[in-house]
Design a protein around this motif. Sequence first.
Motif, PDB file in Angstrom:
ATOM      1  N   LEU A  61     -39.496   3.758 -35.029  1.00  0.00           N
ATOM      2  CA  LEU A  61     -40.209   3.141 -33.908  1.00  0.00           C
ATOM      3  C   LEU A  61     -40.756   1.780 -34.302  1.00  0.00           C
ATOM      4  CD1 LEU A  61     -42.223   6.184 -32.495  1.00  0.00           C
ATOM      5  CD2 LEU A  61     -40.015   5.305 -31.726  1.00  0.00           C
ATOM      6  N   PRO A  62     -40.846   0.839 -33.342  1.00  0.00           N
ATOM      7  CA  PRO A  62     -41.437  -0.477 -33.650  1.00  0.00           C
ATOM      8  C   PRO A  62     -42.940  -0.374 -33.834  1.00  0.00           C
ATOM      9  CG  PRO A  62     -40.913  -0.331 -31.318  1.00  0.00           C
ATOM     10  CD  PRO A  62     -40.353   0.916 -31.953  1.00  0.00           C
ATOM     11  N   LEU A  63     -43.512  -1.409 -34.429  1.00  0.00           N
ATOM     12  CA  LEU A  63     -44.966  -1.423 -34.652  1.00  0.00           C
ATOM     13  C   LEU A  63     -45.746  -1.418 -33.335  1.00  0.00           C
ATOM     14  CD1 LEU A  63     -45.285  -3.963 -37.611  1.00  0.00           C
ATOM     15  CD2 LEU A  63     -45.544  -1.478 -37.696  1.00  0.00           C
ATOM     16  N   ALA A  64     -45.102  -1.824 -32.251  1.00  0.00           N
ATOM     17  CA  ALA A  64     -45.787  -1.829 -30.957  1.00  0.00           C
ATOM     18  C   ALA A  64     -46.153  -0.426 -30.501  1.00  0.00           C
ATOM     19  CB  ALA A  64     -44.913  -2.506 -29.906  1.00  0.00           C
ATOM     20  N   ALA A  65     -45.596   0.608 -31.119  1.00  0.00           N
ATOM     21  CA  ALA A  65     -45.952   1.976 -30.762  1.00  0.00           C
ATOM     22  C   ALA A  65     -47.373   2.326 -31.184  1.00  0.00           C
ATOM     23  CB  ALA A  65     -44.963   2.962 -31.387  1.00  0.00           C
ATOM     24  N   LEU A  66     -47.955   1.555 -32.110  1.00  0.00           N
ATOM     25  CA  LEU A  66     -49.326   1.795 -32.569  1.00  0.00           C
ATOM     26  C   LEU A  66     -50.301   0.938 -31.777  1.00  0.00           C
ATOM     27  CD1 LEU A  66     -48.897   1.885 -36.462  1.00  0.00           C
ATOM     28  CD2 LEU A  66     -49.053   3.816 -34.887  1.00  0.00           C
ATOM     29  N   PRO A  67     -51.558   1.388 -31.622  1.00  0.00           N
ATOM     30  CA  PRO A  67     -52.569   0.584 -30.929  1.00  0.00           C
ATOM     31  C   PRO A  67     -53.115  -0.519 -31.832  1.00  0.00           C
ATOM     32  CG  PRO A  67     -53.517   2.666 -31.620  1.00  0.00           C
ATOM     33  CD  PRO A  67     -52.064   2.738 -31.981  1.00  0.00           C
ATOM     34  N   LEU A  68     -52.360  -1.601 -31.971  1.00  0.00           N
ATOM     35  CA  LEU A  68     -52.733  -2.689 -32.869  1.00  0.00           C
ATOM     36  C   LEU A  68     -53.463  -3.786 -32.107  1.00  0.00           C
ATOM     37  CD1 LEU A  68     -49.365  -3.056 -34.833  1.00  0.00           C
ATOM     38  CD2 LEU A  68     -51.396  -1.785 -35.542  1.00  0.00           C
ATOM     39  N   THR A  69     -54.392  -4.430 -32.805  1.00  0.00           N
ATOM     40  CA  THR A  69     -55.028  -5.621 -32.260  1.00  0.00           C
ATOM     41  C   THR A  69     -54.111  -6.817 -32.464  1.00  0.00           C
ATOM     42  OG1 THR A  69     -56.163  -6.134 -34.327  1.00  0.00           O
ATOM     43  CG2 THR A  69     -57.291  -4.649 -32.792  1.00  0.00           C
ATOM     44  N   ALA A  70     -54.426  -7.927 -31.807  1.00  0.00           N
ATOM     45  CA  ALA A  70     -53.601  -9.129 -31.944  1.00  0.00           C
ATOM     46  C   ALA A  70     -53.587  -9.624 -33.394  1.00  0.00           C
ATOM     47  CB  ALA A  70     -54.111 -10.213 -30.996  1.00  0.00           C
ATOM     48  N   GLN A  71     -54.746  -9.547 -34.074  1.00  0.00           N
ATOM     49  CA  GLN A  71     -54.806 -10.000 -35.470  1.00  0.00           C
ATOM     50  C   GLN A  71     -53.982  -9.086 -36.376  1.00  0.00           C
ATOM     51  OE1 GLN A  71     -58.770 -10.268 -36.990  1.00  0.00           O
ATOM     52  NE2 GLN A  71     -58.160 -11.095 -38.988  1.00  0.00           N
ATOM     53  N   GLN A  72     -54.056  -7.784 -36.161  1.00  0.00           N
ATOM     54  CA  GLN A  72     -53.268  -6.856 -36.971  1.00  0.00           C
ATOM     55  C   GLN A  72     -51.776  -7.064 -36.744  1.00  0.00           C
ATOM     56  OE1 GLN A  72     -54.858  -3.121 -35.690  1.00  0.00           O
ATOM     57  NE2 GLN A  72     -56.573  -3.166 -37.142  1.00  0.00           N
ATOM     58  N   THR A  73     -51.378  -7.304 -35.499  1.00  0.00           N
ATOM     59  CA  THR A  73     -49.972  -7.550 -35.207  1.00  0.00           C
ATOM     60  C   THR A  73     -49.472  -8.795 -35.929  1.00  0.00           C
ATOM     61  OG1 THR A  73     -50.223  -6.511 -33.027  1.00  0.00           O
ATOM     62  CG2 THR A  73     -48.312  -7.932 -33.353  1.00  0.00           C
ATOM     63  N   GLU A  74     -50.275  -9.844 -35.903  1.00  0.00           N
ATOM     64  CA  GLU A  74     -49.872 -11.078 -36.571  1.00  0.00           C
ATOM     65  C   GLU A  74     -49.793 -10.881 -38.085  1.00  0.00           C
ATOM     66  OE1 GLU A  74     -51.345 -15.763 -36.926  1.00  0.00           O
ATOM     67  OE2 GLU A  74     -52.515 -14.273 -35.804  1.00  0.00           O
ATOM     68  N   THR A  75     -50.755 -10.164 -38.655  1.00  0.00           N
ATOM     69  CA  THR A  75     -50.751  -9.952 -40.110  1.00  0.00           C
ATOM     70  C   THR A  75     -49.539  -9.150 -40.557  1.00  0.00           C
ATOM     71  OG1 THR A  75     -53.168 -10.011 -40.144  1.00  0.00           O
ATOM     72  CG2 THR A  75     -52.065  -8.983 -42.024  1.00  0.00           C
ATOM     73  N   LEU A  76     -49.254  -8.054 -39.872  1.00  0.00           N
ATOM     74  CA  LEU A  76     -48.105  -7.228 -40.254  1.00  0.00           C
ATOM     75  C   LEU A  76     -46.794  -7.963 -40.028  1.00  0.00           C
ATOM     76  CD1 LEU A  76     -49.236  -3.747 -38.841  1.00  0.00           C
ATOM     77  CD2 LEU A  76     -49.424  -4.629 -41.171  1.00  0.00           C
ATOM     78  N   SER A  77     -46.729  -8.836 -39.035  1.00  0.00           N
ATOM     79  CA  SER A  77     -45.518  -9.618 -38.802  1.00  0.00           C
ATOM     80  C   SER A  77     -45.293 -10.621 -39.926  1.00  0.00           C
ATOM     81  CB  SER A  77     -45.617 -10.334 -37.462  1.00  0.00           C
ATOM     82  OG  SER A  77     -44.483 -11.147 -37.229  1.00  0.00           O
ATOM     83  N   LEU A  78     -46.401 -11.227 -40.408  1.00  0.00           N
ATOM     84  CA  LEU A  78     -46.277 -12.151 -41.529  1.00  0.00           C
ATOM     85  C   LEU A  78     -45.843 -11.440 -42.802  1.00  0.00           C
ATOM     86  CD1 LEU A  78     -49.429 -14.416 -40.945  1.00  0.00           C
ATOM     87  CD2 LEU A  78     -47.039 -15.002 -40.525  1.00  0.00           C
ATOM     88  N   TRP A  79     -46.161 -10.190 -42.918  1.00  0.00           N
ATOM     89  CA  TRP A  79     -45.739  -9.405 -44.083  1.00  0.00           C
ATOM     90  C   TRP A  79     -44.283  -8.979 -43.983  1.00  0.00           C
ATOM     91  CZ3 TRP A  79     -50.394  -5.524 -44.836  1.00  0.00           C
ATOM     92  CH2 TRP A  79     -51.526  -6.256 -45.247  1.00  0.00           C
ATOM     93  N   GLY A  80     -43.659  -9.220 -42.833  1.00  0.00           N
ATOM     94  CA  GLY A  80     -42.263  -8.830 -42.668  1.00  0.00           C
ATOM     95  C   GLY A  80     -42.074  -7.391 -42.251  1.00  0.00           C
TER      96      GLY A  80
END
Length: 500
Positions: free
Chosen positions: A179-198
Amino acid sequence: MKDPLYICVHIPEFPVQALLRLRPEKSQSPVVVVEGDPPLEQVSSANVRAIQLGVAHGMTGAELEMFSGVSVLRRSAVEERVARSVLLETAARFTPRIEIQRSAGTAFVMALDMTGTSRIFGPADRSIAAIARAMKPLHFFVQLAASANLHAAVCIAPSARRQHLVIPTGQEEAHLRRLPLAALPLTAQQTETLSLWGLHTLGDLAALPEVDLVVRLGQEGKRLRLLARGEHPHLMVPEEPAFSLEEFIAFDAPVEMLDSLLFVVGPMLDQLLARAQNRCYALASVTIKLGLDGGAEHERTLKPALPVAQREVLLKLLYLDLQAHPPSAGVMNIFLHAEPGDRSKVQMGLFAPQLPEPTRLDVTLARIAALVGEDRVGKAVLLDRHRPDSFKMERFTVPKSVVKEETARHTIALRRCRPPVNLSVQREGRSLASFWFNSRLYKVQQAYGPWRRSGDWWSSEVWSREEWDIQAAADPGNSLLCLITHDLLGDRWQMDALYD
């Protein structure tokens, strides 16, 4: 200890599904829901057919004009509230432990704790099938997923588009990893951080070392890792929905035709009856409140003699009532409220003749009331007053208990003359001597009275009269016992009643 089982009910594009629930004729065409003040409305929800045409959230009204054949509805918070209560009532048939989950999009999500219900509904796959069958009459497209971990069921339910999913115990991580990370209740900052981590999937997040993740994101990082692995515990806080039978629908333009109103009321009654029958109830009364063009309201209430569970009977009663009491302007919205009642059961004798159906009585009375007026139909109830023949009309009701028959007693019957017959009376002093009745001269043999009665002196209906009990005879073979009255205000003698 019983194995835990949670079933997630995921309803995508809930605003448009809540509106289409009472508009089944539009379910096969593209429909979008807009919100905001004109001309700045934006698309907030769309059904599958509209999305296939290319409609996207956030589109403006000008952009929607490029799509032909798309129906546009305004978002209704009232209809969404009613739809939520309908879903909660349906889910409560399976378990009282229901919790509404937060959703970042326009979906409505609720989790059902089905732990310990296997002996009632069977294993997880059969429980999911039973819930899907219960949701089908409500005209909702639902996506269901079952798991021993509540968060795992909530995360994977949006992907259950073609078939419902059941995650075996211990295999949560294997099913969640794709499943994509969007399946989790992430905040905008958490989404950006995990995206930068690849990181792109839950499997990528679950594979990270726990210690390193806590160092960088704190305890929130540990929580996200447990969610991605399907191991995060959950303390359930069940909802406690109140049972209410209500439906609401709003129109974009005023509706004036009665047949058009009943066409819309029909599906609303279907929903009320289905929810009442889920609890073994019928509808004891139905109140329809019409919001009129200009802000006024038109309200009518139907109370059948017995609780009704037939859609055709209720529609006919509403038709006759609104035909006799039409709204004064076009209708902008309809609100239905019903009170539940026990279903009536009549035990007939083996050799007893078949009686007419009680529901037909209400329709017959409504038709008669439309012809002669509501104040002329019903049963006569005596008023607690001294004035003779004072009564009021009340609606027919079926008594709940059987009235015991009393032993017959020998009494004198008083038969009223309706209307009273005018008399010509001869008096001797203050006593009655004779009177003419039915072209015969009756001589008074015995007279008891007068008894004086009066009332309503404070109103225009003031009355005052004397009453006499008379034994009289016209010839030796023709005598009678009667009640004669004397109207003191009009100086009029009348034959009021005869004794048998």
